[in-house]
Write an enzyme that holds these catalytic residues in place. Structure first.
Site, short mmCIF file in Angstrom:
data_model
loop_
_atom_site.label_atom_id
_atom_site.label_comp_id
_atom_site.label_asym_id
_atom_site.label_seq_id
_atom_site.Cartn_x
_atom_site.Cartn_y
_atom_site.Cartn_z
N GLU A 35 0.82 -1.22 0.00
CA GLU A 35 0.00 0.00 0.00
C GLU A 35 0.86 1.28 0.00
O GLU A 35 0.43 2.31 -0.50
CB GLU A 35 -0.90 -0.07 1.24
CG GLU A 35 -2.16 0.75 1.25
CD GLU A 35 -2.87 0.94 -0.08
OE1 GLU A 35 -3.17 2.11 -0.37
OE2 GLU A 35 -3.11 -0.04 -0.81
N HIS A 37 3.78 1.66 -1.67
CA HIS A 37 4.10 1.86 -3.09
C HIS A 37 2.87 2.34 -3.85
O HIS A 37 2.96 3.23 -4.71
CB HIS A 37 4.58 0.55 -3.73
CG HIS A 37 5.81 -0.05 -3.11
ND1 HIS A 37 5.80 -1.22 -2.40
CD2 HIS A 37 7.11 0.36 -3.11
CE1 HIS A 37 7.02 -1.52 -1.99
NE2 HIS A 37 7.84 -0.57 -2.41
N ASP A 150 12.06 6.13 3.69
CA ASP A 150 13.49 6.06 3.42
C ASP A 150 14.03 7.49 3.37
O ASP A 150 14.46 7.99 2.32
CB ASP A 150 13.72 5.31 2.11
CG ASP A 150 13.19 3.89 2.19
OD1 ASP A 150 13.91 3.03 2.72
OD2 ASP A 150 12.05 3.65 1.79
N LYS A 184 4.67 0.26 6.56
CA LYS A 184 4.58 -0.80 5.56
C LYS A 184 5.95 -0.97 4.91
O LYS A 184 6.62 0.03 4.59
CB LYS A 184 3.57 -0.44 4.49
CG LYS A 184 2.17 -0.32 5.05
CD LYS A 184 1.18 -1.00 4.15
CE LYS A 184 -0.21 -0.84 4.75
NZ LYS A 184 -1.03 -2.02 4.52
P1 AMP Z 1 11.41 -0.04 -1.94
O1 AMP Z 1 10.66 -0.91 -2.89
O2 AMP Z 1 11.29 -0.47 -0.52
O3 AMP Z 1 12.82 0.25 -2.38
O4 AMP Z 1 10.66 1.36 -1.97
C1 AMP Z 1 10.37 2.02 -3.17
C2 AMP Z 1 9.79 3.38 -2.85
O5 AMP Z 1 8.61 3.22 -2.06
C3 AMP Z 1 10.76 4.25 -2.03
O6 AMP Z 1 10.65 5.60 -2.45
C4 AMP Z 1 10.24 4.07 -0.63
O7 AMP Z 1 10.55 5.14 0.23
C5 AMP Z 1 8.75 3.98 -0.87
N1 AMP Z 1 8.09 3.31 0.25
C6 AMP Z 1 8.39 2.11 0.78
N2 AMP Z 1 7.59 1.86 1.84
C7 AMP Z 1 6.78 2.93 1.99
C8 AMP Z 1 5.75 3.28 2.90
N3 AMP Z 1 5.41 2.47 3.91
N4 AMP Z 1 5.14 4.47 2.74
C9 AMP Z 1 5.49 5.30 1.73
N5 AMP Z 1 6.46 5.04 0.83
C10 AMP Z 1 7.10 3.87 0.96
#
Ligand code: AMP
Length: 282
Positions: A35, A37, A150, A184
């Site tokens: 959610e 993403h 992040d 998440k």
């Molecule tokens: P990742 O797939 O974990 O590398 O994350 C891809 C993008 O989704 C990055 O910009 C993360 O900061 C963002 N993201 C991951 N988890 C969340 C979350 N719980 N809420 C908002 N954005 C997120």
């Protein structure tokens, strides 16, 4: 939604968007979409003509012994989540497609990467900048969307784009949480049931730290109290707890209006991070 796996398919798709006069929003991810993403994709779809999501578990941002192999993957589910949230295309290249011949040229993220996750994951942000620059050059997005979960990654990329005049706007998206407060994360699936029960303590401990800050407690007391709570309430190992200025990630200084309270906890098979970003006053 179109699924693209090669650079030439992606270039072709980008040309089509240009020909149709669409602005392009880009959401880079490592997949196992949730959610959080989906919220990035929805925000992109609200403000851009078409949205492309990348799903790529980037090997260069994982250190030896980290969870590259066990990082969760499910491309079928990713397709469904991305499409439902409004993506027009999904780019899911192989490692060979993204990293063919290598000249060895690297981008060094500098002092912003020395603290927080950068201190315990040497080379991690080099790999992040490498893949973000490659993907940005390929997609040529008008706007790129990053989550504030992040926060250090976001701060480094904002500085990088500003310093190197990369002509893409960056949109910050607030952290999406489970109903019990846990941020998440794709990595949550690698928690044991007992760890999953403990993990909401991370956000509660940070909230407690914020209330101590509002009571005027010192940085040292706040960091120590949060670390103490995390040790007491979880079976994980505290990697760091840090109160810093945001987004410059320096020792809190009078002239910086925003602060970040951030931590990382290592569980048996998942390292979780979370943060609170808040105004100094009020
Ligand atoms: P990742 O797939 O974990 O590398 O994350 C891809 C993008 O989704 C990055 O910009 C993360 O900061 C963002 N993201 C991951 N988890 C969340 C979350 N719980 N809420 C908002 N954005 C997120």
């Amino acid at each position: 939604m179109r699924t693209l796996t090669t650079i030439s398919e992606l270039k072709q798709w980008r040309e089509e968007q240009r020909a149709e006069g669409n602005t392009v929003g880009f959401v880079p991810t490592m997949g196992y979409l949730h959610e959080g993403h989906a919220e990035l994709i929805r925000q992109a779809a609200d403000s851009c003509g078409s949205v492309i999501v990348s799903v790529f578990v980037n090997p260069t941002q994982f250190g030896p012994g980290e969870d590259f192999e066990s990082y969760p993957r499910d491309l079928g589910s990713d397709r469904r989540v991305a499409e439902a949230a409004g993506a027009a295309a999904l780019f899911c290249p192989s490692v060979d497609e993204m990293y063919p011949a290598d000249s060895g040229i690297r981008i060094t993220p500098g002092p912003l990467a020395c603290r927080l996750c950068g201190a315990s994951r040497p080379g991690h942000f080099d790999g992040v900048l490498q893949v973000v620059l490659k993907l940005t050059n390929l997609v040529q997005p008008d706007t790129i969307f990053f989550g504030m979960k992040d926060a250090q990654q976001l701060a480094i990329i904002e500085s990088f784009f500003r310093d190197y005049l990369i002509p893409t706007a960056i949109c910050r998206v607030p952290t999406v949480r489970e109903s019990d407060g846990l941020a998440k994360s794709s990595r949550n699936v690698n928690l044991t049931p007992a760890e999953r029960d403990e993990a909401p303590a991370i956000q509660r401990a940070l909230q407690h730290g914020l209330s101590l800050y509002r009571q005027g407690k010192s940085r040292e007391v706040i960091e120590a109290e949060i670390a103490g709570l995390l040790t007491e309430l979880t079976s994980g190992t505290v990697d760091y707890v840090s109160l810093l200025s945001y987004p410059d990630l320096s020792e809190p200084r009078a002239e910086e209006p925003e602060l970040i309270l951030a931590c990382a906890v290592q569980f048996s098979k998942a390292r979780l991070i979370d943060n609170l970003i808040f105004q100094k006053e009020g």
